[in-house]
Design a protein around this motif. Structure first.
Motif, PDB file in Angstrom:
ATOM      1  N   GLU A  58     -23.833 -29.722  50.116  1.00  0.00           N
ATOM      2  CA  GLU A  58     -24.231 -29.969  48.728  1.00  0.00           C
ATOM      3  C   GLU A  58     -23.082 -30.521  47.886  1.00  0.00           C
ATOM      4  O   GLU A  58     -23.317 -31.294  46.944  1.00  0.00           O
ATOM      5  CB  GLU A  58     -24.757 -28.687  48.105  1.00  0.00           C
ATOM      6  CG  GLU A  58     -23.745 -27.564  47.999  1.00  0.00           C
ATOM      7  CD  GLU A  58     -24.331 -26.294  47.389  1.00  0.00           C
ATOM      8  OE1 GLU A  58     -23.560 -25.352  47.152  1.00  0.00           O
ATOM      9  OE2 GLU A  58     -25.559 -26.260  47.168  1.00  0.00           O
ATOM     10  N   TYR A  60     -20.686 -32.584  48.918  1.00  0.00           N
ATOM     11  CA  TYR A  60     -20.578 -34.009  49.218  1.00  0.00           C
ATOM     12  C   TYR A  60     -21.736 -34.774  48.588  1.00  0.00           C
ATOM     13  O   TYR A  60     -21.548 -35.885  48.069  1.00  0.00           O
ATOM     14  CB  TYR A  60     -20.554 -34.220  50.735  1.00  0.00           C
ATOM     15  CG  TYR A  60     -19.294 -33.692  51.387  1.00  0.00           C
ATOM     16  CD1 TYR A  60     -18.162 -34.500  51.507  1.00  0.00           C
ATOM     17  CD2 TYR A  60     -19.226 -32.390  51.876  1.00  0.00           C
ATOM     18  CE1 TYR A  60     -17.006 -34.021  52.104  1.00  0.00           C
ATOM     19  CE2 TYR A  60     -18.078 -31.906  52.460  1.00  0.00           C
ATOM     20  CZ  TYR A  60     -16.965 -32.723  52.575  1.00  0.00           C
ATOM     21  OH  TYR A  60     -15.817 -32.255  53.163  1.00  0.00           O
ATOM     22  N   ALA A  61     -22.923 -34.183  48.638  1.00  0.00           N
ATOM     23  CA  ALA A  61     -24.072 -34.825  48.002  1.00  0.00           C
ATOM     24  C   ALA A  61     -23.861 -34.962  46.505  1.00  0.00           C
ATOM     25  O   ALA A  61     -24.222 -35.983  45.898  1.00  0.00           O
ATOM     26  CB  ALA A  61     -25.337 -34.016  48.296  1.00  0.00           C
ATOM     27  N   TYR A  62     -23.258 -33.954  45.894  1.00  0.00           N
ATOM     28  CA  TYR A  62     -22.976 -34.004  44.449  1.00  0.00           C
ATOM     29  C   TYR A  62     -22.047 -35.180  44.128  1.00  0.00           C
ATOM     30  O   TYR A  62     -22.248 -35.902  43.141  1.00  0.00           O
ATOM     31  CB  TYR A  62     -22.346 -32.693  44.015  1.00  0.00           C
ATOM     32  CG  TYR A  62     -22.119 -32.568  42.521  1.00  0.00           C
ATOM     33  CD1 TYR A  62     -23.012 -31.877  41.720  1.00  0.00           C
ATOM     34  CD2 TYR A  62     -20.999 -33.134  41.912  1.00  0.00           C
ATOM     35  CE1 TYR A  62     -22.812 -31.747  40.352  1.00  0.00           C
ATOM     36  CE2 TYR A  62     -20.790 -33.022  40.551  1.00  0.00           C
ATOM     37  CZ  TYR A  62     -21.702 -32.327  39.780  1.00  0.00           C
ATOM     38  OH  TYR A  62     -21.498 -32.219  38.431  1.00  0.00           O
ATOM     39  N   PHE A  64     -21.662 -38.045  45.690  1.00  0.00           N
ATOM     40  CA  PHE A  64     -22.292 -39.358  45.827  1.00  0.00           C
ATOM     41  C   PHE A  64     -23.461 -39.560  44.861  1.00  0.00           C
ATOM     42  O   PHE A  64     -23.738 -40.690  44.464  1.00  0.00           O
ATOM     43  CB  PHE A  64     -22.775 -39.551  47.268  1.00  0.00           C
ATOM     44  CG  PHE A  64     -21.655 -39.729  48.260  1.00  0.00           C
ATOM     45  CD1 PHE A  64     -20.938 -40.914  48.320  1.00  0.00           C
ATOM     46  CD2 PHE A  64     -21.306 -38.707  49.128  1.00  0.00           C
ATOM     47  CE1 PHE A  64     -19.907 -41.083  49.217  1.00  0.00           C
ATOM     48  CE2 PHE A  64     -20.276 -38.864  50.028  1.00  0.00           C
ATOM     49  CZ  PHE A  64     -19.564 -40.048  50.081  1.00  0.00           C
ATOM     50  N   GLN A  65     -24.113 -38.482  44.501  1.00  0.00           N
ATOM     51  CA  GLN A  65     -25.323 -38.611  43.696  1.00  0.00           C
ATOM     52  C   GLN A  65     -25.087 -38.424  42.195  1.00  0.00           C
ATOM     53  O   GLN A  65     -25.799 -39.017  41.383  1.00  0.00           O
ATOM     54  CB  GLN A  65     -26.363 -37.591  44.172  1.00  0.00           C
ATOM     55  CG  GLN A  65     -26.848 -37.835  45.589  1.00  0.00           C
ATOM     56  CD  GLN A  65     -27.754 -36.723  46.101  1.00  0.00           C
ATOM     57  OE1 GLN A  65     -28.104 -35.799  45.362  1.00  0.00           O
ATOM     58  NE2 GLN A  65     -28.144 -36.800  47.372  1.00  0.00           N
ATOM     59  N   ARG A  66     -24.085 -37.641  41.811  1.00  0.00           N
ATOM     60  CA  ARG A  66     -23.930 -37.294  40.400  1.00  0.00           C
ATOM     61  C   ARG A  66     -22.572 -37.689  39.814  1.00  0.00           C
ATOM     62  O   ARG A  66     -22.261 -37.337  38.684  1.00  0.00           O
ATOM     63  CB  ARG A  66     -24.154 -35.786  40.235  1.00  0.00           C
ATOM     64  CG  ARG A  66     -25.540 -35.348  40.711  1.00  0.00           C
ATOM     65  CD  ARG A  66     -25.769 -33.871  40.521  1.00  0.00           C
ATOM     66  NE  ARG A  66     -25.699 -33.479  39.108  1.00  0.00           N
ATOM     67  CZ  ARG A  66     -25.865 -32.224  38.691  1.00  0.00           C
ATOM     68  NH1 ARG A  66     -26.117 -31.258  39.566  1.00  0.00           N
ATOM     69  NH2 ARG A  66     -25.777 -31.946  37.406  1.00  0.00           N
ATOM     70  N   THR A  67     -21.775 -38.389  40.590  1.00  0.00           N
ATOM     71  CA  THR A  67     -20.510 -38.929  40.079  1.00  0.00           C
ATOM     72  C   THR A  67     -20.387 -40.383  40.538  1.00  0.00           C
ATOM     73  O   THR A  67     -21.182 -40.855  41.359  1.00  0.00           O
ATOM     74  CB  THR A  67     -19.288 -38.131  40.590  1.00  0.00           C
ATOM     75  OG1 THR A  67     -19.124 -38.373  41.997  1.00  0.00           O
ATOM     76  CG2 THR A  67     -19.460 -36.648  40.334  1.00  0.00           C
ATOM     77  N   GLU A 246     -16.681 -29.430  45.041  1.00  0.00           N
ATOM     78  CA  GLU A 246     -16.668 -30.884  44.878  1.00  0.00           C
ATOM     79  C   GLU A 246     -15.245 -31.429  44.871  1.00  0.00           C
ATOM     80  O   GLU A 246     -14.977 -32.512  45.406  1.00  0.00           O
ATOM     81  CB  GLU A 246     -17.382 -31.276  43.585  1.00  0.00           C
ATOM     82  CG  GLU A 246     -18.887 -31.101  43.619  1.00  0.00           C
ATOM     83  CD  GLU A 246     -19.319 -29.647  43.475  1.00  0.00           C
ATOM     84  OE1 GLU A 246     -18.453 -28.801  43.148  1.00  0.00           O
ATOM     85  OE2 GLU A 246     -20.506 -29.350  43.695  1.00  0.00           O
TER      86      GLU A 246
END
Length: 279
Positions: A58, A60-62, A64-67, A246
């Motif tokens: 999660e 790593y996903a944060y 790429f998706q939210r930054t 993160e």
């Protein structure tokens, strides 16, 4: 005989083991933290060295998706590659001139160039800020491309100057007799021989450019122009809230290009650094 070799090898590895653990432990902690769930990160009963619950992606996903992590990475690549190319080109010419040409004050100039490298960057960003303002490059990644060579060139020049001196001048003289100019001898004879030194200077410059923080913070403020280090730190530390998962995920991904570069060029790097001492 075999037993003696085994004991020597065992003593050698046991002697090196503490230093290896000391060097690699921060990276191990960083990787483990990047895969831990938030519930475990903030649990005082959790085991800091391993997982109590299943790992997660999660963090790593944060990124790429939210930054704007990919934008920061792209900016860092552009800045590091261009800064390194400019610094290495300037350093080759300067190092060759100091190693081969004889002119008054040449030795003192070589020492002065290295002394410039020792000046802290915190003392230079104020005058450099004025340069950036005059060039109208404020809040752009080009401000970093212009300023980074100021601390890359001195050390790279000093390193290449020492390496060029290990190359016999008779090689160039033979090229001159065959019709090469001095510049032609540099390009066709000296540089192919000095590949380990050039790669060492390039790898050193690339590493410093990739990891530089102070100039990147001072000269760039918009999210779209930030590089990787300031982008991750300034976006994921908000007041007294640290997004540890993160932050560690960004550190892991940010260290991958440098690790790959050293993995493929380590032999050249070592030979380039030690050539002046053993030849």
């Amino acid at each position: 005989m075999v037993a003696r070799r085994t004991r020597r090898a065992l003593a050698y590895y046991l002697g090196v083991l503490p230093f290896v653990v000391f060097s690699l432990f921060p990276f191990y902690w960083m990787i483990v933290t990047s895969f831990k769930q938030n519930s475990e990160l903030y649990d005082l009963r959790a085991i800091p060295f391993w997982f109590r619950v299943s790992p997660t992606l999660e963090h790593y996903a944060y990124l790429f998706q939210r930054t704007a992590f990919l934008t920061w990475t792209g900016n860092t690549i552009v800045v590091a590659v261009l800064s390194t190319a400019a610094a290495v080109l300037i350093s080759i010419l300067a190092g060759y001139a100091l190693a081969r040409l004889r002119f008054p004050g040449g030795e003192a100039l070589g020492g002065a160039i290295f002394a410039v490298y020792l000046v802290p960057t915190t003392l230079l960003f104020i005058p450099l800020a004025e340069v950036i303002r005059e060039l109208h490059l404020g809040d752009t990644r080009w401000a970093l491309v212009v300023t980074y060579p100021t601390f890359l060139v001195p050390f790279a020049t000093w390193l290449l100057m020492s390496y060029f001196r290990t190359i016999p001048q008779e090689l160039e003289e033979s090229a001159w007799m065959d019709g090469c100019s001095r510049l032609g001898g540099l390009v066709r004879v000296v540089l192919p021989t000095a590949i380990p030194g050039v790669l060492t200077a390039g790898l050193f410059a690339f590493t410093l450019s990739w990891n530089e923080f102070i100039y990147a913070v001072m000269f760039v403020s918009s999210t779209a122009q930030k590089t990787l280090g300031p982008g991750v730190v300034m976006e994921l530390i908000r007041g007294d809230v640290f997004y540890w998962g993160e932050l560690m995920a960004g550190a892991v991904l940010g260290s991958v290009p440098i690790a790959i570069a050293y993995a493929f060029l380590l032999d050249y790097y070592i030979s380039g650094l030690t050539a002046g001492a053993i030849k």
